[in-house]
Design an enzyme around this catalytic site. Structure first.
Site, PDB file in Angstrom:
ATOM      1  CG  ASP A 262      -2.098   0.955   1.082  1.00  0.00           C
ATOM      2  OD1 ASP A 262      -3.227   0.465   0.926  1.00  0.00           O
ATOM      3  OD2 ASP A 262      -1.893   2.177   1.111  1.00  0.00           O
ATOM      4  CG  ASP A 308     -10.290  -2.262  -1.845  1.00  0.00           C
ATOM      5  OD1 ASP A 308     -11.231  -1.618  -2.351  1.00  0.00           O
ATOM      6  OD2 ASP A 308     -10.347  -2.741  -0.707  1.00  0.00           O
ATOM      7  CB  CYS A 361     -16.295   0.974  -1.127  1.00  0.00           C
ATOM      8  SG  CYS A 361     -15.089   2.129  -0.446  1.00  0.00           S
TER       9      CYS A 361
END
Length: 433
Positions: A262, A308, A361
């Site tokens: 990340d 993501d 999301c």
């Protein structure tokens, strides 16, 4: 504390959040510190009231025709908790620690006003500036879709198939009334009433031993749609705390190479303990150090890169109801740049025939289909995997899912109203040249 005293405390907190413009979580924590006489049940009940007001922040004020913390609480009790005027009057009785009695105007509003003629942004409880963005995706259904995103979410769990199976965990969590989720074969759901406390999953033996993790069913499906397979080289490029990394590891059955990284090393802090608890042994966590690229040794060898992506989080409003009211237009522009950058970062990692799974999301078209189309425009060597092929991993549920979710040429959009999940978008891009 009495139920009426809890209402008074909630009004006080809502007023503080509005006046001082502080995040709800911070206000609740500070209130708990200052009111140590309040038990855990009191604090949970008051927090539930505050979060529910934030869920119905606009519609409750419209219903009561008043822009105050008290009006919003009263409106929420009617809209979210279906409480009638007589029940409210018994609580708002003006006794010690109780709110003042309902006024004639408040009683009239409860009796005669409704959301029938409310604008979409009011009925759906979202900032007005987002109306054209939601209309682009949902059209006339935007108020209904947003209202579903304002309701309280259930507690979803994912069974870790490296350590257990769903039937076994179902039996172990029978006391919590856990049930199978509609779509995910590894999902469990615990429904929560409006004023229910979250069960202490972290204290359950199956959680402690790594047999189960907290994960929304939409997030579980997003991981499943990547079709990660045993023996593949898989890179989780935005691993964060590791929710999808854990799901990918279970799909890979401990075989192959799983790399988690990340750009924000702080986000990776919990992942090590979670991987250990879950019994994952084929994961390599790469924490950024300075300006060095933690993936510099990988070039065109990955079977799958999972993104993501950083996003506005509009799909998680039912879990973070105050986030939508603090969101500003500039945040969308920042996220669009972040998403384009991470997509570009994935390109050189993927081998011929490999794929990128792009996940958000968010329910906004700009972050989803439009972002994918822009990527394909820059990289014609990638092609979108047909959505029906993506959903085929659901086997006998694929047809029903196709009827429920919102399909576009770029992928699938799940929403609370359509699929009973958080809002998630998934697109899979295959390198064909």
């Amino acid at each position: 504390m009495t139920p009426a005293a809890r209402l008074s405390a909630a009004i006080e907190l809502i007023d503080t959040i509005e006046r001082d413009r502080v995040p709800a979580a911070k206000a609740l924590k500070e209130w708990g510190t200052a009111h140590r006489f309040a038990g855990s049940g009191d604090r949970a009940a008051i927090a539930g009231l505050v979060w529910d007001v934030l869920r119905r922040y606009a519609s409750s004020a419209f219903l009561m025709d008043a822009d105050t913390a008290r009006a919003r609480l009263i409106g929420m009790l009617r809209l979210e908790r279906d409480m009638d005027a007589a029940t409210m009057a018994a609580l708002f009785d003006g006794s010690r620690f109780a709110p003042a009695p309902l006024t004639e105007a408040e009683q009239a509003a409860l009796s005669h006003r409704s959301l029938r003629d409310a604008p979409a942004a009011i009925a759906g409880d979202y900032p007005e500036w987002l109306d054209p963005h939601l209309a682009k995706v949902f059209g006339e259904d935007r108020a209904a879709e947003a209202a579903a995103m304002a309701s309280r979410a259930p507690l979803d769990l994912r069974v870790n198939t490296l350590k257990s199976n769903r039937d076994k965990v179902l039996r172990a969590l029978a006391h919590l009334h856990a049930k199978p989720t509609p779509w995910s074969a590894t999902g469990l759901r615990i429904e929560l009433s409006a004023d229910a406390r979250n069960p202490g999953i972290q204290a359950e033996e199956d959680f402690i031993k790594g047999a189960v993790e907290v994960q929304d069913e939409g997030s579980q499906l997003a991981a499943q749609f990547t079709a990660a397979k045993p023996g593949e080289q898989v890179i989780d490029l935005c691993a964060g705390a590791g929710g999808k990394t854990l799901a990918l590891a279970a799909m890979m059955q401990g075989k192959g190479r799983l790399i988690a990284t990340d750009s924000d090393k702080r986000q990776l802090a919990p992942i090590h303990e979670r991987l250990s608890r879950a019994g994952v042994h084929n994961a390599d966590v790469r924490t950024p150090k300075g300006e060095a690229d933690p993936l510099a040794d990988i070039s065109a060898t990955a079977d799958l890169v999972v993104i993501d992506a950083p996003c506005t989080g509009t799909g998680t409003w039912r879990r973070n109801p105050d986030a939508k009211w603090r969101m500003r237009p500039g945040a969308l522009e920042i996220r669009l740049r972040d998403q384009a950058e991470v997509l570009e970062r994935a390109v050189p990692l993927v081998k011929l025939g490999g794929r990128i799974a792009y996940i958000t999301c968010s329910v906004l078209a700009e972050e989803n289909g439009e972002q994918v189309r822009a990527f394909i425009g820059r990289h014609p060597e990638f092609a979108v995997v047909p959505p029906e092929q993506i959903a085929s991993v659901l086997w006998d549920k694929a047809e029903d899912f196709a009827k429920a979710a919102l399909q576009s040429p770029e992928g699938w959009l799940m929403t609370p109203r359509r699929t009973g999940t958080d809002g998630f978008f998934v697109s899979v891009l295959k390198k064909t040249a």
